[in-house]
Scaffold this motif. Sequence first.
Motif: not given
Length: 416
Positions: A188-190, A335-340, A372-375
């Motif tokens: 998984l990448v995220g 953080p890296r997913l939030m940045d995206a 890793d997760v982001a929303m």
Amino acid sequence: MTRASRAAAALADVVAARCDELAAVSSMPDGIRRVYLSPEHARANVLAAGWMQQAGLRTWEDAAGNLHGRTAGDDDRPVLLIGSHLDTVVDAGRFDGIVGVLTGIAVVEALGAAAADLPVAIEVVAFSDEEGTRFGKALLGSSAVAGVWDDAWWDLVDEDGTTLRDAFTAHGLDPERVHEAAVDPARLVGYLEAHIEQGPYLERADQALGVVTSIASARRFVVDVVGEARHAGGTPYEMRHDALLGAAEAALAVERLCIAEQHVGTVGSMHVEPGAVNVVPGHARFSVDLRGEFDEGRDRVWDAIATAFDEIATRRGLRVSVDEVHRAPAVLCAPRLMDAVRAGIVATGQEQPLELFSRAGHDAMSLGLVTDVAMLFLRNPGGISHHPDESVATEDVALGIDAMTVAVRSLTGTAP
């Protein structure tokens, strides 16, 4: 000034129409109710699978009833999950969860042929049971995907007395194979999830989209208050041990302490016995849903609430017992997913995206255990959710599609 692309605007119209189509898949004649392992669950998966296939995704239903659709290409590529859920609460709105699934499909449609050439495979997931409406246990679908299924859940029973195990079999699933739904975390990448905010903060800030920083730390309890049932006319106040009044005072204590500590506490249900107009209530049972941004603060507030319950019980001559039925740690977005996600929002013209703590739970909580997760939050007019009046503007959905598409591009290092 925010502005969606023409392609995203057209896709948002499609998303809105699909939300309407799914809203008709309901066990209620005059509202929306779509629960796990029901005929409506099966019908919704068939509809969504058709839309995934139109977008060029290869589809399958996993061993827990979740629907997946993956982009064409080399299956050895790492996987970026995008998803949300298709199940609902009782008398639901038409966007909670659903917009997230349909946005994932729309992102693949926006990428077009380029999706197959990305260095990662995009897998859109429509989780089957986020709400926990039927069996009282939330996040069943995403828990299976995260590989944290608990075999003790097989004995959960719905309101008709059907066990989770029997419901699996009736749906055509094999309970012994549920663990096959688990993904391989190493691949998984995220995980990205778009969702309506279910709160008023984006609307108050006059922003269409927001970045989620973390998801609520939660605990849920069932509280029993036992007093003495006696004749309502013949029992003077000094002799009463009224379970309902004790429970009502306890519910107010939840509100008072949560406001003081800036947490969220809700007494969402209460049942009283014997429930007769001329009898002092001898038993009351109520629920407490407690949420906070961090586990430590949540637990501190619960200790204060429990102390208040004991004081009320002592003063009123009652007995209080508490059963904890759910506990979920806070999930911090990566953080890296939030940045995206932030880069995606900025690309729509929203220069300083609002950062929000999610007070509601989401499937990202389960996925956060393995990747890793982001929303991305979408503006939710009036903050109304879990209600037929729930809404989101099609224009905001279009902005969300553009933002999520850019987020995918950012994470994969590819330019349009």
